[in-house]
Write a protein that holds these residues in place. Structure first.
Motif, short mmCIF file in Angstrom:
data_model
loop_
_atom_site.label_atom_id
_atom_site.label_comp_id
_atom_site.label_asym_id
_atom_site.label_seq_id
_atom_site.Cartn_x
_atom_site.Cartn_y
_atom_site.Cartn_z
N TRP A 266 0.87 -1.19 0.00
CA TRP A 266 0.00 0.00 0.00
C TRP A 266 0.90 1.22 0.00
CZ3 TRP A 266 -4.33 1.94 -1.37
CH2 TRP A 266 -4.84 3.10 -0.80
N ALA A 267 1.18 1.72 -1.20
CA ALA A 267 2.09 2.86 -1.36
C ALA A 267 1.53 3.79 -2.43
CB ALA A 267 3.49 2.38 -1.74
N PRO A 268 0.47 4.52 -2.12
CA PRO A 268 -0.18 5.39 -3.12
C PRO A 268 0.79 6.43 -3.69
CG PRO A 268 -1.53 5.17 -1.16
CD PRO A 268 -0.20 4.60 -0.81
N THR A 269 0.69 6.66 -4.99
CA THR A 269 1.57 7.63 -5.65
C THR A 269 0.82 8.74 -6.37
OG1 THR A 269 1.63 6.30 -7.69
CG2 THR A 269 3.32 5.84 -6.01
N TRP A 270 -0.51 8.63 -6.45
CA TRP A 270 -1.28 9.65 -7.20
C TRP A 270 -2.62 9.87 -6.50
CZ3 TRP A 270 -6.04 9.87 -9.50
CH2 TRP A 270 -6.25 10.96 -10.35
N PRO A 271 -3.07 11.14 -6.49
CA PRO A 271 -2.33 12.37 -6.83
C PRO A 271 -1.35 12.72 -5.72
CG PRO A 271 -4.53 12.93 -6.05
CD PRO A 271 -4.47 11.43 -6.10
N SER A 272 -0.29 13.41 -6.04
CA SER A 272 0.78 13.63 -5.08
C SER A 272 0.32 14.44 -3.86
CB SER A 272 1.96 14.33 -5.75
OG SER A 272 1.57 15.58 -6.30
N ALA A 273 -0.66 15.33 -4.05
CA ALA A 273 -1.11 16.17 -2.94
C ALA A 273 -1.84 15.34 -1.88
CB ALA A 273 -2.03 17.27 -3.47
N LEU A 274 -2.56 14.31 -2.31
CA LEU A 274 -3.26 13.42 -1.41
C LEU A 274 -3.29 12.04 -2.05
CD1 LEU A 274 -4.92 13.04 1.21
CD2 LEU A 274 -6.98 13.60 -0.13
N PRO A 275 -2.19 11.30 -1.95
CA PRO A 275 -2.09 10.02 -2.67
C PRO A 275 -3.16 9.02 -2.23
CG PRO A 275 0.06 10.75 -1.86
CD PRO A 275 -0.97 11.62 -1.21
N LEU A 276 -3.87 8.48 -3.22
CA LEU A 276 -4.93 7.53 -2.96
C LEU A 276 -4.70 6.18 -3.61
CD1 LEU A 276 -8.00 9.90 -3.51
CD2 LEU A 276 -7.03 9.18 -1.33
N VAL A 277 -4.01 6.17 -4.77
CA VAL A 277 -3.79 4.92 -5.50
C VAL A 277 -2.35 4.87 -5.99
CG1 VAL A 277 -6.17 4.59 -6.22
CG2 VAL A 277 -4.64 5.96 -7.64
N GLN A 278 -1.83 3.65 -6.13
CA GLN A 278 -0.47 3.49 -6.64
C GLN A 278 -0.53 3.19 -8.13
OE1 GLN A 278 2.07 0.58 -4.78
NE2 GLN A 278 3.85 1.20 -5.98
N GLU A 295 8.92 5.96 -1.82
CA GLU A 295 8.31 7.01 -2.63
C GLU A 295 8.78 8.36 -2.08
OE1 GLU A 295 6.03 5.22 -0.41
OE2 GLU A 295 6.78 3.60 -1.67
N ARG A 296 8.71 9.35 -2.93
CA ARG A 296 9.09 10.70 -2.49
C ARG A 296 8.24 11.71 -3.26
NH1 ARG A 296 14.00 12.81 -0.76
NH2 ARG A 296 14.22 10.79 0.31
N THR A 297 7.70 12.71 -2.56
CA THR A 297 6.96 13.78 -3.22
C THR A 297 7.92 14.88 -3.64
OG1 THR A 297 4.97 13.33 -1.91
CG2 THR A 297 5.14 15.50 -2.95
N LEU A 298 7.91 15.22 -4.94
CA LEU A 298 8.76 16.28 -5.46
C LEU A 298 7.88 17.43 -5.95
CD1 LEU A 298 11.41 14.31 -7.56
CD2 LEU A 298 11.53 15.03 -5.18
N PRO A 299 8.28 18.67 -5.69
CA PRO A 299 7.49 19.82 -6.14
C PRO A 299 7.27 19.80 -7.64
CG PRO A 299 9.24 20.51 -4.65
CD PRO A 299 9.52 19.08 -4.98
N GLY A 300 6.05 20.12 -8.06
CA GLY A 300 5.75 20.27 -9.47
C GLY A 300 5.13 19.07 -10.14
N SER A 301 5.32 17.87 -9.59
CA SER A 301 4.76 16.67 -10.21
C SER A 301 3.45 16.29 -9.53
CB SER A 301 5.74 15.50 -10.12
OG SER A 301 5.15 14.32 -10.63
N ASP A 302 2.52 15.74 -10.32
CA ASP A 302 1.26 15.27 -9.74
C ASP A 302 1.34 13.79 -9.36
OD1 ASP A 302 1.44 14.47 -12.39
OD2 ASP A 302 -0.71 14.61 -12.76
#
Length: 313
Positions: A266-278, A295-302
């Motif tokens: 369970w490692a959601p990757t999208w959307p980056s602001a509030l990850p719900l699904v991988q 995983e890592r959140t980077l500025p600018g990517s969704d």
């Protein structure tokens, strides 16, 4: 004259009906997941909710027990058990990675049409000693910014195909680069890198998305089965989760999801602001073994960046 139900009884009735509706929806979702009815169907848009539905079912079971709806609570418990059978394997690590074998550290990021912060991306690649980086949605105009941020010095070897959407960067030489020979919506980028004296094939993936055209999306995932092999790493934005039949088809073809392999299912990757699904994954052949995944959140990517360390088996 009939006597009206007391408020407490009316409340319990409403709760029972509401919970029953939820359980029917959960049961239908489980049928879709277990039978693979989502493949090539708009049902692919709802099957992503399987992990969340499991949590909801546990809550509903507790509520039904609290209002003494024992039969309904028993049904909820049965659904929970079935969901656990589906989900638990991805949280159980498959074993220990071999020691004293060559390692390959890979990462993938959907750049959101070049909007990802180039300095943040390069700094991550430097600090985590990434060997291979796959970048999706990378337009021509974003390449100079990445190089100016230091990617040219860090990863001088690259297979750049912005016209095809995805590109590969590497610390060590790449060979056999070009578009993947597969009938996908847009070409997937491939190249080969040497790891511990063995050649590992790389495929940077970006499939179509099911909300846009579920037929094209299914076709893309099925076409990727052709790359399954012992020494291969297939990484990128699959627009699919482990609950999609088409992605499970890739695993059945001989690929391994690194997150599930190391017990991080369970490692959601999208959307980056509030990850719900991988939607972003690192898949590999059985000639390699997963050591870690993150995983890592980077500025600018969704999308969140996905990073994995692999060892030669």
């Amino acid at each position: 004259m009939a006597v009206a139900d007391p408020p407490r009884r009316r409340f319990r009735s409403v709760v029972r009906v509401g919970c029953a509706v939820v359980l029917v929806c959960v049961a239908a979702l489980l049928v879709i997941r277990l039978t693979g009815l989502d493949e090539g169907s708009v049902l692919a848009l709802v099957v992503i909710g399987v992990p969340v539905a499991a949590v909801v079912t546990v809550v509903v079971a507790g509520v039904l027990a609290a209002v003494r709806a024992w039969w309904s609570a028993g049904l909820a418990v049965v659904l929970v058990v079935v969901q656990l059978v589906v989900l638990v394997p991805r949280f159980a690590a498959d074993g220990v990675a071999p020691a004293n074998t060559a390692r390959l550290r890979v990462a993938t990021i959907n750049s959101h049409v070049g909007q990802v912060d180039p300095r943040a991306l390069v700094e991550f690649a430097r600090s985590e000693r990434v060997d291979v980086l796959a970048v999706e949605e990378l337009p021509p105009g974003a390449i100079p910014a990445l190089d100016a941020a230091g990617l040219r010095e860090l990863m001088p070897y690259r297979e750049l195909r912005p016209q095809d959407d995805s590109s590969l960067y590497s610390r060590t030489p790449l060979t056999d680069g070009g578009p993947l020979d597969a009938p996908t919506t847009w070409p997937q980028t491939t190249a080969t890198v040497a790891v511990g004296g063995r050649k590992v094939r790389l495929v940077a993936v970006h499939t179509y998305y099911p909300a846009g055209d579920v037929g094209l999306w299914t076709q893309d995932l099925n076409a990727l089965k052709a790359v399954a092999g012992e020494d291969v790493v297939v990484l990128g934005d699959f627009n699919a989760t482990l609950d999609h039949a088409s992605l499970r088809g890739l695993l059945a073809a001989g690929l391994v999801d690194t997150h599930a392999e190391v017990g991080r299912g369970w490692a959601p990757t999208w959307p980056s602001a509030l990850p719900l699904v991988q939607l972003d994954h690192v898949l590999h052949g059985r000639g390699l073994v997963g050591v870690s995944a993150a995983e890592r959140t980077l500025p600018g990517s969704d999308h969140r960046l996905v990073f994995a360390e692999l060892a030669l088996a």
